[in-house]
Write an enzyme that holds these catalytic residues in place. Structure first.
Site, PDB file in Angstrom:
ATOM      1  N   ASP A  90      16.756   1.922  10.975  1.00 52.43           N
ATOM      2  CA  ASP A  90      16.093   3.076  10.400  1.00 52.43           C
ATOM      3  C   ASP A  90      16.380   3.086   8.897  1.00 52.43           C
ATOM      4  O   ASP A  90      17.326   2.456   8.431  1.00 52.43           O
ATOM      5  CB  ASP A  90      16.605   4.350  11.078  1.00 52.43           C
ATOM      6  CG  ASP A  90      15.685   5.529  10.845  1.00 52.43           C
ATOM      7  OD1 ASP A  90      14.686   5.371  10.115  1.00 52.43           O
ATOM      8  OD2 ASP A  90      15.965   6.611  11.385  1.00 52.43           O
ATOM      9  N   GLY A  92      16.923   5.753   6.654  1.00 57.49           N
ATOM     10  CA  GLY A  92      17.702   6.792   5.997  1.00 57.49           C
ATOM     11  C   GLY A  92      16.889   8.032   5.713  1.00 57.49           C
ATOM     12  O   GLY A  92      17.430   9.055   5.311  1.00 57.49           O
ATOM     13  N   PHE A  94      15.461   9.998   7.846  1.00 57.30           N
ATOM     14  CA  PHE A  94      15.846  11.078   8.756  1.00 57.30           C
ATOM     15  C   PHE A  94      17.151  11.725   8.311  1.00 57.30           C
ATOM     16  O   PHE A  94      17.342  12.932   8.446  1.00 57.30           O
ATOM     17  CB  PHE A  94      15.986  10.559  10.187  1.00 57.30           C
ATOM     18  CG  PHE A  94      16.393  11.633  11.159  1.00 57.30           C
ATOM     19  CD1 PHE A  94      15.464  12.541  11.639  1.00 57.30           C
ATOM     20  CD2 PHE A  94      17.717  11.772  11.571  1.00 57.30           C
ATOM     21  CE1 PHE A  94      15.837  13.548  12.529  1.00 57.30           C
ATOM     22  CE2 PHE A  94      18.093  12.774  12.454  1.00 57.30           C
ATOM     23  CZ  PHE A  94      17.146  13.662  12.925  1.00 57.30           C
ATOM     24  N   GLN A 193       3.277   9.845   8.545  1.00 58.55           N
ATOM     25  CA  GLN A 193       3.702  11.235   8.497  1.00 58.55           C
ATOM     26  C   GLN A 193       2.485  12.157   8.615  1.00 58.55           C
ATOM     27  O   GLN A 193       1.378  11.697   8.879  1.00 58.55           O
ATOM     28  CB  GLN A 193       4.489  11.492   7.209  1.00 58.55           C
ATOM     29  CG  GLN A 193       5.845  10.802   7.161  1.00 58.55           C
ATOM     30  CD  GLN A 193       6.836  11.354   8.176  1.00 58.55           C
ATOM     31  OE1 GLN A 193       6.645  12.448   8.734  1.00 58.55           O
ATOM     32  NE2 GLN A 193       7.905  10.615   8.441  1.00 58.55           N
ATOM     33  N   ASP A 271      13.014   5.341  20.621  1.00 60.28           N
ATOM     34  CA  ASP A 271      14.472   5.427  20.482  1.00 60.28           C
ATOM     35  C   ASP A 271      14.866   6.887  20.554  1.00 60.28           C
ATOM     36  O   ASP A 271      14.060   7.771  20.227  1.00 60.28           O
ATOM     37  CB  ASP A 271      14.952   4.832  19.147  1.00 60.28           C
ATOM     38  CG  ASP A 271      14.782   5.832  18.005  1.00 60.28           C
ATOM     39  OD1 ASP A 271      15.757   6.543  17.662  1.00 60.28           O
ATOM     40  OD2 ASP A 271      13.669   5.937  17.451  1.00 60.28           O
ATOM     41  N   CYS A 309      19.512   4.403  42.109  1.00 62.72           N
ATOM     42  CA  CYS A 309      19.940   3.674  40.907  1.00 62.72           C
ATOM     43  C   CYS A 309      20.876   2.526  41.269  1.00 62.72           C
ATOM     44  O   CYS A 309      21.795   2.691  42.083  1.00 62.72           O
ATOM     45  CB  CYS A 309      20.639   4.640  39.947  1.00 62.72           C
ATOM     46  SG  CYS A 309      21.173   3.884  38.400  1.00 62.72           S
ATOM     47  N   CYS A 311      22.643   0.847  38.808  1.00 59.98           N
ATOM     48  CA  CYS A 311      23.442   0.585  37.609  1.00 59.98           C
ATOM     49  C   CYS A 311      24.903   0.317  37.982  1.00 59.98           C
ATOM     50  O   CYS A 311      25.342   0.567  39.116  1.00 59.98           O
ATOM     51  CB  CYS A 311      23.347   1.756  36.629  1.00 59.98           C
ATOM     52  SG  CYS A 311      24.372   3.194  37.042  1.00 59.98           S
ATOM     53  N   CYS A 314      26.661   3.594  39.299  1.00 60.11           N
ATOM     54  CA  CYS A 314      26.235   4.073  40.616  1.00 60.11           C
ATOM     55  C   CYS A 314      26.649   3.124  41.743  1.00 60.11           C
ATOM     56  O   CYS A 314      26.846   3.558  42.881  1.00 60.11           O
ATOM     57  CB  CYS A 314      24.727   4.284  40.643  1.00 60.11           C
ATOM     58  SG  CYS A 314      24.197   5.769  39.754  1.00 60.11           S
ATOM     59  N   HIS A 340      25.145   4.637  32.831  1.00 61.79           N
ATOM     60  CA  HIS A 340      24.161   5.155  33.785  1.00 61.79           C
ATOM     61  C   HIS A 340      22.915   5.671  33.073  1.00 61.79           C
ATOM     62  O   HIS A 340      21.785   5.309  33.434  1.00 61.79           O
ATOM     63  CB  HIS A 340      24.739   6.268  34.655  1.00 61.79           C
ATOM     64  CG  HIS A 340      23.674   6.982  35.427  1.00 61.79           C
ATOM     65  ND1 HIS A 340      23.106   6.453  36.567  1.00 61.79           N
ATOM     66  CD2 HIS A 340      23.013   8.151  35.174  1.00 61.79           C
ATOM     67  CE1 HIS A 340      22.153   7.268  36.999  1.00 61.79           C
ATOM     68  NE2 HIS A 340      22.080   8.302  36.172  1.00 61.79           N
TER      69      HIS A 340
END
Length: 373
Positions: A90, A92, A94, A193, A271, A309, A311, A314, A340
């Protein structure tokens, strides 16, 4: 970057992105590793247990600590973190938004004070790319001007104009630097934007697409105060203005429902800090909704978080054990819960991809919502 559309089901897309550090199949969720590390997890967790193909690191944070020159000397983000797959960084923009009390944008860039030691810094479009070159990220987001919503029309207009000017400077600089430095493997994305104003979203998208050389486009400036309906409407309106033959990235979004809704609207990449942040705070995502692991009702539950699940967590640990770990403030909880939640997100987009390839995304979406509590 090589980009290929594998199938389109109405507007939902299954694509393949190939970079210097491997293939990424979309729709894709990128775990957030702001400081070069996904919180509570290491490179083994990310590759061997989660098989994540790309994670996000933040230019602002890596620049301040440990410093982009340090990262460069220690092998770029891949060598430094030992996560040898793809990184997106990213810009910067944000952070300038979220730390607005210690930052100020002007026509040339963003001036800010470090949240660490109060020192003064200035990000220009060119400076941001120089940092990202040092970080050796596979996808570099350019500097943009992000505004909180709701916002006045004149402020949105300024954001769109400023973001375009910075984008023009960024692509010109990147093309110059590709002739000088060994960074031809690094890809660059522009950021659309316009807030929730459709007129400005159209202007922003069309002006940025007119700039030759961008490898992909992101929709920025959402999930910053608007309603879910407004977000979905703006994404649905904006994606047709984005090139079909390049990746589409919706920044900082969001819940499992947000992913499903925006995949349906043609977004390829996502993300969000939500899966790891919520995990640390006691909220776990499941096929049937959220689990608040703090609740006393889980104390004696000898079953996994989600029976559907597979994972690492789990397959090995019970709700009762996780409830104990959380209440005892054991650090192991953060790792198991993060594994998880990220697995849930990564599996969700993988299932969405499978459905798109089979032209069954609508059925997938209906099944997803039918289970939610």
């Amino acid at each position: 970057m090589d980009f290929k559309i594998d199938n389109i089901d109405v507007n939902a897309r299954a694509c393949t992105i190939k970079t210097a550090h491997g293939s990424i199949q979309t729709p894709v969720f990128m775990p957030v590793g702001t400081a070069g590390s996904v919180k509570a997890l290491d490179s083994y967790d990310m590759t061997e247990l989660l098989d994540s193909k790309i994670i996000l690191a933040n230019t602002y944070h890596m620049y301040l600590r440990p410093g982009d020159e340090v990262v460069k000397k220690l092998g770029g983000l891949q060598g430094f973190s030992k996560y040898d797959r793809n990184f997106l960084t990213d810009s910067g923009g944000f952070q300038a938004f979220s730390l607005s009390n210690i930052s100020k944008a002007d026509p040339n860039g963003i001036r800010f004070k470090s949240h660490i030691d109060g020192s003064s810094h200035y990000f220009t479009p060119e400076k941001v790319l120089d940092i990202e070159y040092n970080l050796n990220s596979d996808i570099m987001m350019i500097l943009d001007d992000l505004v909180a919503l709701p916002a006045k029309k004149d402020r949105i207009k300024l954001s769109v104009e400023r973001t375009y000017e910075w984008a023009k400077r960024s692509i010109q600089y990147h093309q110059q630097m590709k002739c000088i430095e060994d960074n031809s493997h690094q890809n660059i994305f522009a950021i659309i934007q316009g807030g929730t104003d459709k007129e400005f979203r159209k202007i922003s998208a069309e002006s940025l697409v007119s700039l030759d050389g961008y490898d992909g486009y992101a929709i920025g400036g959402l999930s910053v105060g608007e309603s879910n309906k407004e977000m979905y409407d703006i994404v649905e309106y904006t994606t047709p203005f984005m090139p079909k033959d390049k990746p589409r990235y919706l920044m900082g979004v969001g819940t499992p429902e947000d992913l499903v809704e925006n995949i349906e609207r043609g977004v390829d990449m996502f993300d969000c800090v939500m899966p790891t942040r919520n995990a640390r705070n006691g909220t776990l995502f499941t096929s049937y909704g959220k689990v608040n692991i703090k609740s006393a009702k889980y104390k004696l539950k000898d079953e996994p978080i989600d029976k559907e699940c597979d994972c690492y967590t789990c397959q090995r640990y019970s709700l009762g054990y996780l409830n104990h770990l959380f209440k005892a403030r054991e650090l192991t909880y953060f790792r198991l819960a993060s594994l998880h939640n990220l697995h849930f997100y990564l599996n969700l987009v993988s299932q969405a991809r499978d459905a798109i390839l089979k032209n069954k995304f609508s059925l997938f979406k209906n099944n997803f919502y039918s289970k939610r509590i």
